[in-house]
Design a protein around this motif. Structure first.
Motif, PDB file in Angstrom:
ATOM      1  N   UNK A  81       1.309   4.829 -14.412  1.00 59.26           N
ATOM      2  CA  UNK A  81       0.618   3.739 -13.515  1.00 59.26           C
ATOM      3  C   UNK A  81       1.453   4.009 -11.708  1.00 59.26           C
ATOM      4  N   UNK A  82       2.675   4.529 -11.755  1.00 58.05           N
ATOM      5  CA  UNK A  82       3.266   4.501 -10.608  1.00 58.05           C
ATOM      6  C   UNK A  82       2.442   5.399  -9.731  1.00 58.05           C
ATOM      7  N   UNK A  87       1.162   5.735  -4.924  1.00 54.42           N
ATOM      8  CA  UNK A  87       0.926   7.165  -4.231  1.00 54.42           C
ATOM      9  C   UNK A  87       1.914   8.215  -4.213  1.00 54.42           C
ATOM     10  N   UNK A  88       2.757   8.144  -5.304  1.00 53.82           N
ATOM     11  CA  UNK A  88       3.825   8.979  -5.550  1.00 53.82           C
ATOM     12  C   UNK A  88       3.367  10.200  -6.389  1.00 53.82           C
ATOM     13  N   UNK A 214      11.344   1.603  -1.552  1.00 48.83           N
ATOM     14  CA  UNK A 214      11.030   2.970  -1.002  1.00 48.83           C
ATOM     15  C   UNK A 214       9.973   2.925   0.150  1.00 48.83           C
ATOM     16  N   UNK A 215       9.372   1.748   0.355  1.00 51.68           N
ATOM     17  CA  UNK A 215       8.478   1.675   1.520  1.00 51.68           C
ATOM     18  C   UNK A 215       6.883   1.975   1.121  1.00 51.68           C
ATOM     19  N   UNK A 216       6.818   1.958  -0.123  1.00 50.78           N
ATOM     20  CA  UNK A 216       5.341   2.134  -0.767  1.00 50.78           C
ATOM     21  C   UNK A 216       4.403   1.001  -0.436  1.00 50.78           C
ATOM     22  N   UNK A 217       4.642  -0.079   0.008  1.00 45.44           N
ATOM     23  CA  UNK A 217       4.180  -1.387   0.014  1.00 45.44           C
ATOM     24  C   UNK A 217       4.387  -1.882   1.507  1.00 45.44           C
ATOM     25  N   UNK A 218       2.873  -2.317   2.214  1.00 47.20           N
ATOM     26  CA  UNK A 218       3.302  -2.859   3.292  1.00 47.20           C
ATOM     27  C   UNK A 218       2.676  -4.248   3.363  1.00 47.20           C
ATOM     28  N   UNK A 221       0.482  -5.223   0.333  1.00 43.85           N
ATOM     29  CA  UNK A 221      -0.575  -4.351  -0.011  1.00 43.85           C
ATOM     30  C   UNK A 221      -0.128  -2.804  -0.417  1.00 43.85           C
ATOM     31  N   UNK A 222      -0.871  -2.446  -1.362  1.00 47.87           N
ATOM     32  CA  UNK A 222      -0.756  -1.026  -2.067  1.00 47.87           C
ATOM     33  C   UNK A 222      -1.248  -0.048  -0.977  1.00 47.87           C
ATOM     34  N   UNK A 223      -0.610   0.088   0.273  1.00 46.23           N
ATOM     35  CA  UNK A 223      -1.255   0.989   1.094  1.00 46.23           C
ATOM     36  C   UNK A 223      -1.136   2.624   0.949  1.00 46.23           C
ATOM     37  N   UNK A 224      -0.336   2.767  -0.203  1.00 50.69           N
ATOM     38  CA  UNK A 224      -0.295   4.151  -0.737  1.00 50.69           C
ATOM     39  C   UNK A 224      -1.058   4.626  -2.000  1.00 50.69           C
ATOM     40  N   UNK A 225      -1.912   3.506  -2.356  1.00 52.06           N
ATOM     41  CA  UNK A 225      -2.694   3.908  -3.560  1.00 52.06           C
ATOM     42  C   UNK A 225      -3.526   4.947  -3.541  1.00 52.06           C
ATOM     43  N   UNK A 226      -4.019   5.751  -4.655  1.00 57.20           N
ATOM     44  CA  UNK A 226      -4.767   6.759  -4.840  1.00 57.20           C
ATOM     45  C   UNK A 226      -6.216   6.027  -4.794  1.00 57.20           C
TER      46      UNK A 226
END
Length: 272
Positions: A81-82, A87-88, A214-218, A221-226
């Motif tokens: 789920x990551x 978005x990793x 690690x900066x994956x949320x702004x 919000x999940x700004x890096x989600x696929x």
């Protein structure tokens, strides 16, 4: 301190087959309500582990979960789920289960008893000192997990664990143990219940906290989600609407152009 498997102790309830459906559901729920409190007590241990994971991940390392049965499946779920959530890439958080992918859907007899397969599974991913391995085992006695963590320690690889028994062999091997003591299960020994719930909660805490740091949320919000389905595309559009105070149509156009919420935000705010 003598090691006692509280996960194997007799249930606090008896004659389950004579209970009504209502009583069964209510009593299971009563037991389930004790789990978050047990997790809360383990927060200092979880914090110590996450701090180390973040350091390794910032250096380009990876996180491995490994377990057998329910424990292995929960690790695989969290790892899988990551990428869509944060978005990793799929090789940053990796779930390994005794018996391989077949064991995700059906039991593989005696797979958890191997003292060599765990390390073999890790070496297939070219594990290094940059990585972290978390062994997951409610009992704290699973050979597949314990042997792998011992080998990791000897190779200078950081190790942690999630277990539901105090002072277990697994806890003694892991450099950063997390012990969530949930007590006897409603059905004696069925550690897919409270122990499994505890593992899921702790895994959520570990991966989410790690990704935030690690900066994956702004903001929140999940700004890096696929953007892999219509629901997520709609969510991304609404994120842009909220963040930028623009219309749905403008946000949709921006998202389609830049193929991601973060990229759209960066372009809108900074022109890059």
């Amino acid at each position: 301190m003598e090691f006692t498997k509280t996960t194997e102790q007799d249930s606090n309830y008896n004659n389950l087959e004579k209970m009504s459906i209502t009583d069964l559901l209510k009593n299971i729920n009563i037991e389930d309500n004790t789990v978050p409190k047990a997790v809360q007590k383990a927060i200092p241990q979880i914090e110590a582990l996450v701090q180390q994971i973040v350091i390794k991940m910032e250096q380009g390392g990876r996180l491995f979960y490994m377990g057998a049965g329910t424990s292995g499946r929960l690790g695989v779920v969290d790892a899988s789920e990551c990428p869509p959530t944060f978005g990793v890439s799929y090789n940053r958080v990796i779930g390994l289960i005794a018996g391989g992918d077949k064991a995700i859907r059906e039991a593989v007899e005696f797979a958890e008893d191997s003292t060599t397969q765990g390390w073999t599974d890790l070496t297939q991913h070219n594990i290094t000192e940059k990585d972290v391995v978390i062994g997951i085992a409610a009992s704290g006695t699973t050979p597949y997990v314990i042997a792998a963590l011992k080998k990791c320690n000897s190779e200078g690889i950081l190790t942690g664990c999630i277990t539901s028994n105090s002072n277990s062999p697994l806890s003694q091997v892991a450099q950063f143990p997390v012990e969530v003591i949930v007590g006897p299960e409603f059905v004696t020994g069925s550690s897919r219940m409270k122990a499994g719930t505890a593992q899921k909660l702790v895994l959520n805490m570990i991966s989410t906290t790690m990704m935030i740091k690690l900066g994956k949320v702004k903001g929140n919000k999940m700004v890096d989600m696929q953007l892999s389905n219509d629901k997520l595309v709609d969510r991304g559009i609404k994120m842009l609407m909220s963040e930028l105070s623009i219309t749905y149509i403008e946000a949709e156009r921006l998202l389609k152009k830049h193929k991601g919420v973060r990229k759209a935000l960066n372009h809108y705010n900074y022109g890059n």
